[in-house]
Design an enzyme around this catalytic site. Structure first.
Site, PDB file in Angstrom:
ATOM      1  N   CYS A  33      41.004   1.080  51.092  1.00  0.00           N
ATOM      2  CA  CYS A  33      39.753   1.422  51.784  1.00  0.00           C
ATOM      3  C   CYS A  33      40.048   2.069  53.138  1.00  0.00           C
ATOM      4  O   CYS A  33      40.457   1.397  54.080  1.00  0.00           O
ATOM      5  CB  CYS A  33      38.930   0.143  51.926  1.00  0.00           C
ATOM      6  N   CYS A  36      38.226   0.848  56.269  1.00  0.00           N
ATOM      7  CA  CYS A  36      38.656  -0.486  56.703  1.00  0.00           C
ATOM      8  C   CYS A  36      39.713  -0.345  57.807  1.00  0.00           C
ATOM      9  O   CYS A  36      39.767  -1.154  58.723  1.00  0.00           O
ATOM     10  CB  CYS A  36      39.231  -1.273  55.536  1.00  0.00           C
TER      11      CYS A  36
END
Lengths: 108, 306
Positions: A33, A36
């Site tokens: 991700c 993230c």
């Protein structure tokens, strides 16, 4: 990773988060991700600035799928602020540090 | 007296970092301000296949790490800070950010762009509860689910193809009768058995209970309405430039992109713009890099006359 941020898994979630004396900001993330990664510096700053008043924790959703599913998390990064075993704030997506702090401050 | 930079670059995406490499090699005192981490919007994509030099494709996260190392190697300094405004201070520019103020002779605005919203009721309510703007981030939460993607550009097609790794079925909704995205991506979409394309249609309603349950679609040619049941809805309808903090200072076009002239100069002397945020850049990593290099060279030229 900053030493001020602790690693939490499905198995120690109750102990480290739900039963914590101080509020806990839990970051749900995964290696695949991109966004993230974007909020990591903000979390490191917050962990340092709020040391003693707030615990900052990270949970890898691939390694610990039960907790995110229990809280119906369908998007990462998601930040959950726990206090006294309950969710007080939910922040979805990579938001600026200021926004995260605004949400935390209401509960400290 | 505060330190005065030769150039402050706002944003550390492909544009900002590329400009940083050139400015550093030009021995300019260079500061790059980034609100998150270096890499920018391209980090939201899992894989890039059209950046020259990488016949097997490249993972943006790894490529951007190399951009960063290359910029720092030649002396550019990268600081985490979010810029709020740029103001004139005597013959310098003062870049005002959350954590501090930075005095500089020139500025390069390379703040990129952000996902455009549809502007529908419930769009915010179901964000993270079925609605997403990032398949790479959230796709894995939708294993064996029925999904919809809206959009018709490169991004929408890439998102749809990526999501088929996880989902049971996917409806790709587009308001026209053909896509804008790359031909090769279109071919892959048409060949993919999980994807059904719904042409000439827009989403008019988002419904659900605690999480997203269905979308109402309208065919723009027949005005007919229909409902589809989905657990996930990925919105890829385009990008908006991150130019808000320059409003009132720089000339913007009707899409709020910064208008640039020769050498990527803006309407203010000493302020340049490059990448997705400016009006000549078609939202590609290669054009972000290209326009940024042109800007860096323009900045060096200007400083030589300074």
């Amino acid at each position: 990773m900053s030493e001020d941020i602790i690693e939490v898994t499905d198995s120690n979630f109750e102990e480290e988060v739900l039963k914590s004396d101080t509020p806990v900001l839990l970051d749900l993330w995964a290696v695949w991700c991109g966004p993230c990664n974007i909020i990591v510096p903000s979390l490191e700053n917050i962990a340092q600035d709020y040391k003693g008043r707030l615990k900052v924790a990270k949970m890898n959703v691939d390694e610990s799928p039960m907790t995110p599913s229990k809280f119906s998390v369908m998007s990462i990064p998601t930040l959950l602020l726990f206090q006294g075993g309950e969710i007080k704030e939910t922040i979805i997506g990579a938001v600026p540090q200021k926004k995260i702090e605004e949400a935390i401050k209401k509960h400290l | 007296m505060n330190e005065v930079y030769d150039v402050v670059i706002i944003g550390a995406g492909p544009a900002g970092l590329a400009a940083g490499i050139y400015a550093g090699r030009g021995r300019l005192n260079t500061l790059i301000l980034e609100k998150g981490i270096p890499g920018g919007q391209i980090l939201l994509t899992d894989f890039v296949e059209n950046y020259p030099g990488f016949p097997d494709g490249v993972v943006p996260f790894e490529l951007m790490e190399k951009f960063r190392i290359q910029a720092e190697k030649f002396g550019a300094k990268i600081t985490q800070d979010e810029v709020e405004k740029i103001e004139k201070k005597d013959d310098l520019w003062n870049v005002v950010a959350g954590q501090g103020e930075y005095l500089t002779r020139t500025v390069l605005v390379a703040t990129g762009s952000a996902h455009r919203k549809l502007g529908l009721e419930n769009e915010g309510k179901y964000l993270g509860r079925g609605i997403s703007y990032c398949a790479t981030c959230d796709g894995a939460f939708f294993k064996e689910k029925d999904l919809a993607v809206v959009g018709g550009g490169d991004w929408a097609l890439t998102e749809a193809l990526f999501l088929t790794k996880f989902c049971r079925s996917l409806k790709l909704i587009h308001r026209r009768d053909k896509f804008r995205g790359e031909q090769i991506l279109q071919e892959r979409v048409f060949e993919n058995e999980k994807i059904e394309v719904i042409w000439d249609s827009i989403v008019t309603r988002i419904s659900g209970s605690a999480t997203l349950e269905s979308l109402t679609l309208q065919n723009v040619k027949t005005q007919e309405n229909s409902e589809i049941k989905v657990q996930g809805f990925f919105i890829s309808v385009g990008l908006d430039p991150n130019s808000k903090f320059t409003e009132g200072l720089l000339d913007l076009n009707e899409w709020r992109e910064i208008i640039v002239k020769k050498n990527m100069a803006t309407s203010q002397p000493g302020i340049f713009a490059a990448g997705d945020v400016c009006d000549v850049c078609p939202e590609q990593m290669a054009t972000a890099v290209g326009t940024a290099v042109a800007a860096a060279i323009g900045i060096e030229d200007l400083l030589r006359k300074y």
